[in-house]
Structures are given as structure tokens and as C-alpha cells.
Write an enzyme that holds these catalytic residues in place. Structure first.
Site, PDB file in Angstrom:
ATOM      1  N   ASN A   1       0.804  -1.225   0.000  1.00  0.00           N
ATOM      2  CA  ASN A   1       0.000   0.000   0.000  1.00  0.00           C
ATOM      3  C   ASN A   1       0.835   1.273   0.000  1.00  0.00           C
ATOM      4  OD1 ASN A   1       0.655  -0.856   2.674  1.00  0.00           O
ATOM      5  ND2 ASN A   1      -0.809   0.596   3.502  1.00  0.00           N
TER       6      ASN A   1
ATOM      7  N   GLU B   1       4.140  -5.005  12.434  1.00  0.00           N
ATOM      8  CA  GLU B   1       3.156  -3.914  12.356  1.00  0.00           C
ATOM      9  C   GLU B   1       2.016  -4.429  11.513  1.00  0.00           C
ATOM     10  OE1 GLU B   1       0.805  -1.412  11.012  1.00  0.00           O
ATOM     11  OE2 GLU B   1       2.449  -0.588   9.816  1.00  0.00           O
TER      12      GLU B   1
ATOM     13  N   CYS C   1      -3.412   1.134   6.896  1.00  0.00           N
ATOM     14  CA  CYS C   1      -3.621   0.341   8.107  1.00  0.00           C
ATOM     15  C   CYS C   1      -4.098   1.202   9.274  1.00  0.00           C
ATOM     16  CB  CYS C   1      -2.340  -0.403   8.478  1.00  0.00           C
ATOM     17  SG  CYS C   1      -0.912   0.671   8.757  1.00  0.00           S
TER      18      CYS C   1
ATOM     19  N   GLU D   1       8.731   0.806  16.781  1.00  0.00           N
ATOM     20  CA  GLU D   1       9.869   1.323  16.033  1.00  0.00           C
ATOM     21  C   GLU D   1       9.751   2.832  15.943  1.00  0.00           C
ATOM     22  OE1 GLU D   1      11.137  -0.811  12.502  1.00  0.00           O
ATOM     23  OE2 GLU D   1       9.983  -2.560  13.103  1.00  0.00           O
TER      24      GLU D   1
END
Length: 489
Positions: free
Chosen positions: A157, A255, A288, A463
Site C-alpha cells: 500500500n 506492524e 492500516c 519502532e
């Protein structure tokens, strides 16, 4: 197979990049543009053989790169950023053709962010330190040691931005990298390999391999020589990666998906709240972090819905290369079918379509209309599962407690967005939301100094800033006795 293809006037090598050389595979896979179905390339289809070669190259290059002084590693990362900026338009054009996201966004925001990823972690590396401290006269010194070869598996994406969000800190930390881009959008990763080589990055420090997860991904994640794995993508794939990495106890950063809420209270600036809601259609809903569950306080729900419907009707859907376009296509026929399936099942279960609710038949292809659904049950599939398309649901609440309960009532916890004019409410509600990131009266403001990641099924680890180095390094504490002191145990 042809070694290169031309996309938007840019030559792209379709082979792997392993050990500083282009490497072909016996087979290929077809890369198709979501804009119009044009075949862009036949791309090298990696197998366990190429996975092994890439890890071997990264392993061979690791000692010298780990020993490279911080200042030189930082200089090379800045040189890569220079190369990205020099080829910014080329990268933007290729990525738009490959994944269908807006060209204007790639030019103005995404590709500049790619360069910034390298510059930020190069600079952060130079100031990375922990203050020494004493224990009964003994000094403690914390250091970040390079961990070894890293496998980085990235999504389709936002291909290059999310890849470099991982590549930059891994390289800055002194690790070598094997990057595996998504097979639906692999082309800018190949260009990154060229840019890194031109910048002078030593052979084997960055390797790029392409292919399907079942054919090359498993071989990478199960390899005993890999010391870190970072993945962005779906929960089911993350489970497979974690299982694959378990035998070697390889540390993971994951993630994953989200089903984030947007909480709109009656004291909010409604125009701002509507703007925030419309932002969730960005990148055809393939984000997301998107706040796809809109929760609105009952007294303003009707007016909010009216304003959202009116504003969404002005969104322009079409060719993402057109500057006037607001929403482009979805990435792949399978993704479009998935989105439409979610909506059709929701409607069959009693959901009401306020607007959208189907593919855009006027445009055809992979375009799905921006959609808003109401009348959805909290335990329904459309509320609980990630759609990853331009589909929002709207529910109402009466009290602050109910708003928080609904917001937290999924298995995810990636992000949340809050619209309110009450500072006290902001403090109360944000403290109770389960999310890695909470935005208040704003959305998608990202600073690389901040920790990023998700709670629950939205991920493992954080992160960003020092958190990235904590993951990509082996942290060491060295304890030294005071001069002249002798311990007898």
C-alpha cells in the site's frame, strides 16, 4: 525473461539484487498496474535458492559493515537520500503505476518522506547514546551492537516509504538487509537497490529479492542466519512468519492490521470532524491506520452524517495520475472482491448504505465507491474485521463510557482518533483508549522520533527513534570496576 522493463518512461531492472549483482530466476511473476490492467513487468520469481543466496551475501557483508564507523554509515545513508531526491519524480511515477496511489501524494509527500527516513536515522545514529551510570562505584555503559542480517518484508500500500522506514534504521544500526517487497508492487524496491549502489553502499549490505511469500518468504523467515525480522502486513501472515521464525528464536517486529475508531463528541468542531472522516478514504482506504469505525455522539449524529455525505460526494475518483483525482483504484482484483464481499455481507445482515456500497461501474476496473454504512452491530464482521478499502461504518453513542467501550471492542489496537473541544475529556478518553497512536483533532501526523506500533493483534514491538535501534541492535551493558578495585567474587 527481459532483464529490464520501462514504466512511465523509467527503466526498471526486474531481477533480484544480491551481493551487489543482478540475479535472474528460472521463473517470473506478472506485475500488473491497478490503474488500467496494463502488464508492467515480468519479475524474477525467487525461490529458496535466491533466499539462501541473499542471506549468504548479507552474512558475508555484515562484519565489515558492522565495523564501519557511525559517521561513515551516516554519510552513506545521506547519499542514498540524495539519490532518492534526485530521482524523486521517477520513483513517484513508477510507484503510482505499480500500486495506483495518487501521483500528487507520491511527489509531494511520500517520496520526500522516503528521503527523510534515511536522513533521520543517519542523524539519530550520530547522537544515539545512554548516559553512563554508577552502581556501588562501578560504571555502567550501554551500547547498541549491530545484530546481524535482517529480513524486511514490506506491504503493497505504500511500498517504498514503508520499506525505507525499516531499511534505514537497520542499515544505520550496522546491520545488513534482505528486503522482500510485496509481489503486487515490487518495482520501486528494485530502483532503491540501484540508488543505494550508486551512493556507494558496499555489495551485500542491501539485497532485494522478489517473489511469493510461500516460495521465498518462508525460506527467508526460517533461515537460521537471520537475526531480525520486521514485517508489515496482515495478522494471518504474521502468524506464519512468527511460527517460521520460532525455531531459531529470531526476534520479530510486527506492524499489523487495524480497525481504528474515530470518536466524535458533541462538543467537537463538526467541520473538522467531517474532514477527519473524509481523510480515511485516502489511498482508496488502503491504510492500516485508517479510522474506519466512526463513533458519533447521538445529539450530533444526524448533522455529522449529513455533512459527511455532502463532503464525500465532492470527492473525485479516477486516474491517480490526474492532479484533480482524490481517490484512485484498489490494488488488485482480489482486493476489490474482498472489499465488495465485506459490504455485500454487511448489507445482507441489515446494514444500511448511506452512500457508495459498490464498485464504481462508471469507471470499471478496480475502482470502489467511497462507502458509508450505518445500522451495523458491534459484533458484526464489518465492524470487527479489517476491510482495507474505502468503507467506513458509523455508530452512535450516548456517554463517554460507551464511546470508549465501543472504541476498544475489537481485537486490534493500532490507532485511534478523537474529535472533541474539551481538554479534560481528551485527557480522560486518551488514557483509556487501547492504541499505539492516538490523534486528537488531527490525523496521520507522524514524527520519526515517536514510538510507532500496535497493541493486541495490531502488532508486536515499537519502532521509531531509539526504539528502532533497540530492535535492530543487541543492547549491551558493560560494567567496569573502579580503578584499583579488585573483586574476589
Amino acid at each position: 525473461m527481459s532483464e529490464k522493463t520501462t514504466v512511465a518512461g523509467v527503466a526498471v531492472d526486474t531481477r533480484h539484487w544480491i551481493g551487489g549483482e543482478r540475479v535472474a530466476s528460472a521463473g517470473t511473476f506478472t506485475d500488473v498496474s491497478p490503474i488500467d490492467g496494463t502488464v508492467l513487468a515480468e519479475v524474477a520469481r525467487g525461490t529458496a535458492a535466491e533466499a539462501g543466496a541473499a542471506v549468504a551475501a548479507a552474512t558475508a557483508a555484515f562484519p565489515a559493515w558492522a565495523a564501519t564507523p557511525r559517521a561513515e554509515r551516516a554519510r552513506l545513508l545521506h547519499a542514498i537520500a540524495d539519490g532518492v531526491e534526485k530521482r524523486l519524480d521517477e520513483l513517484a511515477n513508477v510507484e503510482t503505476a505499480d500500486n495506483g496511489a495518487l501521483l500528487r501524494s507520491h511527489r509531494r509527500g511520500v517520496m520526500p518522506r522516503v528521503a527523510h527516513n534515511f536522513r533521520f536515522f543517519a542523524d539519530w545514529l550520530l547522537q544515539l547514546e545512554h548516559e553512563d551510570f554508577e552502581t556501588r562505584g562501578h560504571s555502567n555503559h550501554v551500547s547498541w551492537d549491530p545484530a546481524g542480517p535482517c529480513v524486511l518484508i514490506t506491504p503493497w500500500n505504500a511500498p517504498l516509504m514503508l520499506a525505507t522506514w525499516k531499511v534505514a534504521p537497520a542499515l544505520a544500526a550496522g546491520n545488513t538487509v534482505v528486503l522482500k517487497p510485496a509481489e503486487w508492487s515490487p518495482l520501486t524496491a528494485s530502483l532503491l537497490a540501484d540508488i543505494a549502489a550508486e551512493a556507494g553502499l558496499p555489495a551485500g549490505v542491501l539485497n532485494v529479492v522478489q517473489g511469493y511469500g510461500s516460495e521465498i518468504g518462508d525460506a527467508l523467515t526460517s533461515h537460521p542466519g537471520v537475526r531480525r525480522i520486521s514485517f508489515t502486513g496482515s495478522v494471518p501472515t504474521a502468524r506464519r512468519i512468527a511460527a517460521s521464525a520460532a525455531a531459531a528464536l529470531t526476534p520479530l517486529s510486527l506492524e499489523l492490521g487495524g480497525k481504528s475508531p474515530l470518536l466524535v463528541f458533541a462538543d467537537a468542531d463538526l467541520d473538522l470532524a467531517v474532514d477527519l472522516a473524509v481523510e480515511q478514504y485516502d489511498n482508496a482506504g488502503q491504510v492500516c491506520l485508517a479510522a474506519t469505525r466512526i463513533l458519533v455522539e447521538e445529539p450530533v449524529a444526524e448533522e455529522f452524517t449529513r455533512r459527511l455525505t455532502e463532503k464525500a460526494s465532492r470527492l473525485r475518483q479516477g486516474d491517480p495520475r490526474d492532479e484533480a483525482t482524490d481517490i484512485g483504484p484498489n490494488i488488485h482484483p482480489r482486493q476489490l472482491e474482498k472489499i465488495d464481499g465485506f459490504v455485500r455481507r454487511a448489507v445482507a445482515s441489515g446494514a444500511r448504505v448511506v452512500f457508495g456500497g459498490a464498485p464504481n461501474t462508471r469507471l470499471g476496473g478496480l475502482f470502489y465507491l467511497p462507502t458509508l454504512l450505518t445500522g451495523v452491530a458491534q459484533d458484526s464482521e464489518i465492524v470487527q474485521e479489517e476491510v482495507f478499502g474505502p468503507v467506513l461504518t458509523l455508530q452512535t453513542f450516548r456517554t463517554e463510557d460507551e464511546a470508549v467501550r465501543l472504541a476498544n471492542d475489537t481485537r486490534f489496537g493500532l490507532a485511534a482518533t478523537l474529535a472533541t473541544g474539551d481538554p479534560a475529556r481528551t485527557e480522560r478518553v486518551t488514557a483509556r483508549l487501547v492504541a499505539g497512536t492516538v490523534w486528537v483533532n488531527c490525523f496521520f501526523v507522524r514524527d520519526l522520533r515517536a514510538p510507532f506500533g500496535g497493541s493486541r493483534h495490531s502488532g508486536v514491538g515499537r519502532e521509531g527513534g531509539t526504539w528502532s535501534f533497540d530492535f535492530y541492535c543487541d543492547l549491551k551493558n558493560t560494567v567496569t570496576a573502579p580503578k584499583g578495585w579488585l573483586s574476589h567474587g
